[in-house]
Design a protein around this motif. Structure first.
Motif, mmCIF file in Angstrom:
data_model
loop_
_atom_site.group_PDB
_atom_site.id
_atom_site.type_symbol
_atom_site.label_atom_id
_atom_site.label_comp_id
_atom_site.label_asym_id
_atom_site.label_seq_id
_atom_site.Cartn_x
_atom_site.Cartn_y
_atom_site.Cartn_z
ATOM 1 N N SER A 1 -5.582 10.881 17.119
ATOM 2 C CA SER A 1 -4.387 11.576 16.620
ATOM 3 C C SER A 1 -3.810 10.909 15.378
ATOM 4 N N HIS A 2 -4.670 10.368 14.519
ATOM 5 C CA HIS A 2 -4.228 9.816 13.240
ATOM 6 C C HIS A 2 -5.117 10.385 12.148
ATOM 7 N N ASP A 3 -4.745 10.158 10.903
ATOM 8 C CA ASP A 3 -5.563 10.626 9.788
ATOM 9 C C ASP A 3 -5.941 9.457 8.885
ATOM 10 N N VAL A 4 -6.745 9.750 7.883
ATOM 11 C CA VAL A 4 -7.237 8.712 6.973
ATOM 12 C C VAL A 4 -6.088 8.077 6.196
ATOM 13 N N LYS A 5 -5.116 8.883 5.796
ATOM 14 C CA LYS A 5 -3.978 8.370 5.037
ATOM 15 C C LYS A 5 -3.259 7.261 5.805
ATOM 16 N N SER A 6 -3.108 7.436 7.118
ATOM 17 C CA SER A 6 -2.408 6.416 7.924
ATOM 18 C C SER A 6 -3.227 5.131 8.024
ATOM 19 N N VAL A 7 -4.562 5.242 7.990
ATOM 20 C CA VAL A 7 -5.420 4.047 7.980
ATOM 21 C C VAL A 7 -5.136 3.223 6.728
ATOM 22 N N VAL A 8 -5.125 3.890 5.586
ATOM 23 C CA VAL A 8 -4.893 3.219 4.308
ATOM 24 C C VAL A 8 -3.501 2.593 4.273
ATOM 25 N N GLU A 9 -2.503 3.331 4.728
ATOM 26 C CA GLU A 9 -1.127 2.824 4.723
ATOM 27 C C GLU A 9 -0.982 1.601 5.617
ATOM 28 N N THR A 10 -1.577 1.645 6.812
ATOM 29 C CA THR A 10 -1.491 0.514 7.744
ATOM 30 C C THR A 10 -2.184 -0.717 7.174
ATOM 31 N N PHE A 11 -3.336 -0.512 6.559
ATOM 32 C CA PHE A 11 -4.071 -1.621 5.953
ATOM 33 C C PHE A 11 -3.232 -2.283 4.862
ATOM 34 N N LYS A 12 -2.579 -1.474 4.034
ATOM 35 C CA LYS A 12 -1.776 -2.015 2.938
ATOM 36 C C LYS A 12 -0.543 -2.758 3.459
ATOM 37 N N ILE A 13 0.074 -2.268 4.520
ATOM 38 C CA ILE A 13 1.211 -2.972 5.126
ATOM 39 C C ILE A 13 0.771 -4.348 5.610
ATOM 40 N N ALA A 14 -0.386 -4.394 6.290
ATOM 41 C CA ALA A 14 -0.897 -5.670 6.807
ATOM 42 C C ALA A 14 -1.155 -6.657 5.670
ATOM 43 N N LYS A 15 -1.741 -6.188 4.578
ATOM 44 C CA LYS A 15 -1.988 -7.071 3.433
ATOM 45 C C LYS A 15 -0.680 -7.537 2.805
ATOM 46 N N ASP A 16 0.289 -6.630 2.702
ATOM 47 C CA ASP A 16 1.588 -6.992 2.136
ATOM 48 C C ASP A 16 2.305 -8.043 2.976
ATOM 49 N N LEU A 17 2.053 -8.021 4.284
ATOM 50 C CA LEU A 17 2.681 -9.003 5.172
ATOM 51 C C LEU A 17 1.947 -10.348 5.163
ATOM 52 N N GLY A 18 0.839 -10.416 4.434
ATOM 53 C CA GLY A 18 0.170 -11.704 4.268
ATOM 54 C C GLY A 18 -1.077 -11.910 5.108
ATOM 55 N N PHE A 19 -1.561 -10.881 5.806
ATOM 56 C CA PHE A 19 -2.794 -11.060 6.567
ATOM 57 C C PHE A 19 -3.974 -11.167 5.592
ATOM 58 N N ASP A 20 -4.738 -12.234 5.742
ATOM 59 C CA ASP A 20 -5.840 -12.483 4.819
ATOM 60 C C ASP A 20 -7.190 -12.519 5.520
ATOM 61 N N ASN A 21 -7.240 -11.970 6.734
ATOM 62 C CA ASN A 21 -8.509 -11.843 7.446
ATOM 63 C C ASN A 21 -8.448 -10.556 8.269
ATOM 64 N N ILE A 22 -8.764 -9.434 7.609
ATOM 65 C CA ILE A 22 -8.662 -8.116 8.248
ATOM 66 C C ILE A 22 -10.052 -7.530 8.401
ATOM 67 N N ASN A 23 -10.391 -7.192 9.642
ATOM 68 C CA ASN A 23 -11.658 -6.521 9.942
ATOM 69 C C ASN A 23 -11.414 -5.021 10.090
ATOM 70 N N MET A 24 -12.438 -4.231 9.760
ATOM 71 C CA MET A 24 -12.381 -2.794 10.010
ATOM 72 C C MET A 24 -13.671 -2.362 10.695
ATOM 73 N N ASP A 25 -13.549 -1.536 11.734
ATOM 74 C CA ASP A 25 -14.704 -1.013 12.463
ATOM 75 C C ASP A 25 -15.022 0.401 12.016
ATOM 76 N N ILE A 26 -16.323 0.682 11.872
ATOM 77 C CA ILE A 26 -16.751 2.061 11.655
ATOM 78 C C ILE A 26 -17.915 2.365 12.596
ATOM 79 N N ILE A 27 -18.188 3.653 12.807
ATOM 80 C CA ILE A 27 -19.279 4.087 13.680
ATOM 81 C C ILE A 27 -20.221 4.994 12.899
ATOM 82 N N VAL A 28 -21.517 4.680 12.977
ATOM 83 C CA VAL A 28 -22.548 5.535 12.379
ATOM 84 C C VAL A 28 -23.094 6.453 13.469
ATOM 85 N N GLY A 29 -23.175 7.747 13.158
ATOM 86 C CA GLY A 29 -23.733 8.696 14.122
ATOM 87 C C GLY A 29 -22.690 9.442 14.918
#
Length: 462
Positions: free
Chosen positions: A272-300
């Motif tokens: 129940s989320h969209d791509v825009k919210s992924v980008v926004e959340t990632f940017k908030i985390a970086k702005d707060l100083g997180f410098d080790n962020i992983n992202m998971d994706i699925i092939v298939g």
């Protein structure tokens, strides 16, 4: 072997007298394996240096490859930890060239996959645990915002579990406190703390902050923990307040998991989320100083083609996370996805040739982001017979992931359905204890779970 080429098919073994023209027959004698189907037959000589079982697997694999035309790069190698085989051989002083040749001759594994095992093993060799008193802690949250179509884990949609969330958290905090006391009494060294699920961020801000505080005071504060990871999960459950709690309580590494950067797929798989919210959340985390962020994706993922994975990879290349975990779609029998595939409903999985190209695109993405493979594992029922693999920029690798996969370190696991593993390094032996899966049963039997876990740990540390 047959399932590799014919996924989601039921395979029936029958008595010889029941066979007919549609039966695949495998005959094994002292010198050869004979495979016959309809009017076709295939004969393979048995290599006396190899186990008969391996020769039969190779013969069936070669025959299935011939009649289907599918190119499966892992060959007959279906084990969960293929890099472990490479690591063992490196420790024996065997050269990379010999390892690649052995993988090909014994398992029909491609040169690329054998080299991947070696690359992962070489990195793991420097970090795999060698001290029985060094452990890691896993804390599990069995709730999710919604249940994804491919999920078979013990995760409960939180909207239908509101009355048991708070009792569960109280029991979880009790288990955290008691195991912290045990760790201190036995003078164990905690290397990693991993908060996973389910989705840890599915609970509300106050509840999340309370659990984070409990974990920090029990395992992080005044200790030498190398890595504190929170699997934040889906952006629809991640808030700025939760990210700030993670910063306050010393989290080193977080994972934001879009799985795909295609809105149509997210809707199809029940997110129940969209791509825009992924980008926004990632940017908030970086702005707060997180410098080790992983992202998971699925092939298939169902409905996705090469163009979809191209979009996902291109979007991640723009975001530049510090590590990426690429999962192959695994069709679990307990998932809605498996049910819908069996019933020929709206879900469709890419063909093998396209899956191979999709995986190759993720490899190219890792190179563009200057990442190297550092851990890998495989699962049953993976589409295309592929692998799950973690890529990271140097210095941003997930230590817990390596220790968990290589099974050389004791992991004390807390929460419903969490499985503790006690590793006896000197005996090359592992003992396991699983907390009950059902959340209500976990709440009722929390004292029993704690006592049984301590009894298992005492077999090592008393």
């Amino acid at each position: 072997m047959v399932n590799l080429f014919y996924p989601f098919s039921d395979i029936e073994f029958i008595e010889e007298e029941m066979k007919d023209d549609n039966t695949l027959c495998v005959e094994v004698n002292d010198n050869e394996v004979i495979i016959s189907y309809e009017l076709d037959s295939y004969i393979s000589k048995i290599d006396k240096k190899c186990r008969v079982k391996e020769e039969v697997k190779k013969s069936i694999f070669k025959y299935m490859n011939k009649i289907t035309g599918k190119k499966l790069a892992w060959g007959t190698l279906v084990g969960i930890r293929p890099s472990k085989k490479a690591l063992e051989k490196l420790e024996e002083g065997i050269s990379e060239k010999e390892i690649i040749r052995d993988f090909n001759e014994r398992y029909l594994t491609s040169k690329e996959k054998a080299k991947l095992c070696i690359d992962v093993a070489k990195w793991e060799r420097n970090i795999v645990n060698k001290d029985e008193k060094t452990i890691s802690i896993y804390v599990g949250m069995p709730f999710c915002p919604t249940r994804c179509a491919y999920c078979s884990f013990t995760s409960n949609p939180i909207s239908s579990c509101k009355t048991i969330v708070e009792p569960y958290l109280q029991c979880l905090k009790k288990e955290i406190k008691m195991m912290s006391k045990y760790v201190r009494e036995k003078e164990l060294n905690v290397e990693c703390v991993y908060f996973g699920g389910g989705t840890p961020t599915s609970i509300n801000n106050e509840q999340f902050e309370d659990v984070m505080k409990s974990m920090y005071e029990s395992f992080i504060e005044n200790s030498n923990v190398k890595e504190f990871t929170v699997e934040c999960g889906r952006p629809d459950s991640i808030t700025r307040e939760k990210l700030m709690s993670m910063k306050e309580y010393g989290v080193h590494r977080i994972s934001i998991n879009p799985q795909t950067m295609n809105d149509s797929t997210l809707k199809l798989i029940g997110r129940s989320h969209d791509v825009k919210s992924v980008v926004e959340t990632f940017k908030i985390a970086k702005d707060l100083g997180f410098d080790n962020i992983n992202m998971d994706i699925i092939v298939g993922l169902p409905g996705e083609k090469f163009d979809n994975i191209e979009i996902t990879c291109s979007e991640l290349e723009k975001l530049k996370p510090h590590s990426i975990t690429v999962h192959g779609m695994s069709i679990k029998r307990a998932s809605k996805l498996h049910e819908n595939l069996v019933n020929n409903k709206k879900f469709e999985i890419p063909k093998q040739d396209e899956l191979n190209k999709m995986y190759e695109r993720t490899v190219n993405m890792s190179k563009k982001l200057d990442m190297k493979p550092y851990y890998m594992y495989r699962q049953k029922n993976m589409v295309g017979s592929m692998e799950n693999i973690g890529y990271a920029i140097e210095g941003k690798e997930g230590i817990y992931n390596v220790q968990m996969i290589e099974e050389k370190q004791t992991i004390i696991a807390l929460g419903a359905d969490a499985v503790s593993k006690v590793v006896f390094l000197n005996e090359n032996r592992i003992e396991r204890f699983a907390n009950v899966k059902d959340v209500r049963e976990y709440i009722k039997r929390i004292d029993e779970m704690i006592d049984k876990k301590i009894n298992l740990l005492d077999s090592m540390y008393n």
